[in-house]
Scaffold this active site. Structure first.
Site, short mmCIF file in Angstrom:
data_model
loop_
_atom_site.label_atom_id
_atom_site.label_comp_id
_atom_site.label_asym_id
_atom_site.label_seq_id
_atom_site.Cartn_x
_atom_site.Cartn_y
_atom_site.Cartn_z
N SER A 1 0.86 -1.17 0.00
CA SER A 1 0.00 0.00 0.00
C SER A 1 0.90 1.23 0.00
CB SER A 1 -0.94 -0.02 1.22
OG SER A 1 -1.78 1.10 1.24
N TYR B 1 -4.57 8.42 -6.50
CA TYR B 1 -3.66 7.45 -5.90
C TYR B 1 -4.13 7.06 -4.50
CZ TYR B 1 0.83 5.43 -4.40
OH TYR B 1 1.82 4.59 -3.92
N LYS C 1 -5.36 3.38 -2.88
CA LYS C 1 -4.71 2.77 -1.73
C LYS C 1 -5.67 2.63 -0.54
CE LYS C 1 -0.68 2.15 -3.62
NZ LYS C 1 -0.22 0.77 -3.94
#
Length: 280
Positions: free
Chosen positions: A135, A149, A153
């Site tokens: 992660s 992004y 995650k």
């Protein structure tokens, strides 16, 4: 040495994936090293008797199934899956196109799901296995210019935590790794993509942040080879952690997240606890 295992590693042709594959090979494990370009993977790792290089585009379910099948046929098992392949779509949310956001999610969330879905039947039959997903600090705290992004995650985090409860009865462990800034190839032109659109209101801040991200490549404080070795150490523990926060900068960031959450809870505790049905 601990018992020999079979590691399947995604994104093993460059960046952190190369370091993880090398560390696993050095520890005596068998490695299924995957990537979209098999020549690149083979050139990065060299030749080993206990190495199998397989083509894998993680956005393809068919590729995932074929890679797992090839690994089992060669080595007889898959003991450790490392969901490492990644990309970075940087930019303000309004400036990122829907297609760019979809590509970010396809690589950083749906891709690991594809490979894990292909591996789970093998691990269930074995009644053992480890699923390690890389992660980020961005999986616990969003940041300006990183909305796509961070979304991918955060999604990875929720999926992995939920998956743990589903697969633990079969002897399968999930491990989320939250690295800080490591000197990988994530910030290179091959892995980082910037928003295609330009909105004037964001222009000044965009210019500053693009200068930061482009200039920060190669300046990160973390050593990916040391992180790779740490993953070997964690994998060999009798009871590995469900989360590993990697790097002093990551620890500092996570501690700040915890402190802010506690502050927010305390700020409205009385109101929050007065919401039961029937409370006057």
């Amino acid at each position: 040495m601990k018992s020999k295992k079979v590691w399947l590693i995604t994104g093993a042709g460059r960046g952190m994936g190369v370091d993880i594959a090398k560390a696993a090979l050095a520890a005596g494990h068998q490695v299924v090293a995957t990537g979209r370009n098999t020549d690149k993977v083979a050139n990065a790792l060299g030749e080993f008797e206990n190495l199998l290089v397989v083509k894998l585009d993680i956005t393809s379910s068919a590729d995932a199934a074929a890679a797992v099948k090839a690994g089992v046929e060669r080595f007889g098992a898959i003991n450790v899956l490392v969901n490492n392949a990644a990309s970075f779509y940087a930019g303000y949310f309004e400036e990122l196109t829907p297609e760019q956001i979809e590509q970010q999610l396809a690589t950083s969330l749906l891709g690991p799901m594809n490979v894990t879905r292909a591996v789970l039947p093998v691990m269930r039959r074995q009644r053992s296995g480890q699923i390690i997903s890389i992660s980020s600090s961005a999986g616990l705290s969003g940041f300006e210019f990183g909305s796509a992004y961070a979304a991918s995650k955060f999604g990875l985090e929720g999926w992995m935590q939920s998956l743990q409860a589903e697969v633990e009865p079969f002897g399968i462990d999930t491990i989320v790794v939250n690295p800080g800034f490591f000197r990988t190839e994530l910030l290179t032109e091959e892995s980082t993509h910037y928003a295609e659109q330009s909105i004037e209101d964001y222009a000044e801040r965009r210019a500053q942040l693009m200068q930061f991200w482009k200039g920060y490549n190669g300046q990160q404080s973390g050593d990916p080879a040391k992180l790779a070795q740490a993953l070997i150490t964690i994998s060999e523990q009798e009871k590995p952690p469900h989360r590993f926060v990697a790097g002093a900068d990551a620890i500092g960031g996570v501690e700040q997240v915890v402190a802010v959450l506690q502050q927010q809870i305390n700020a409205h505790r009385e109101l929050s606890t007065s919401l039961a049905y029937g409370d006057s």
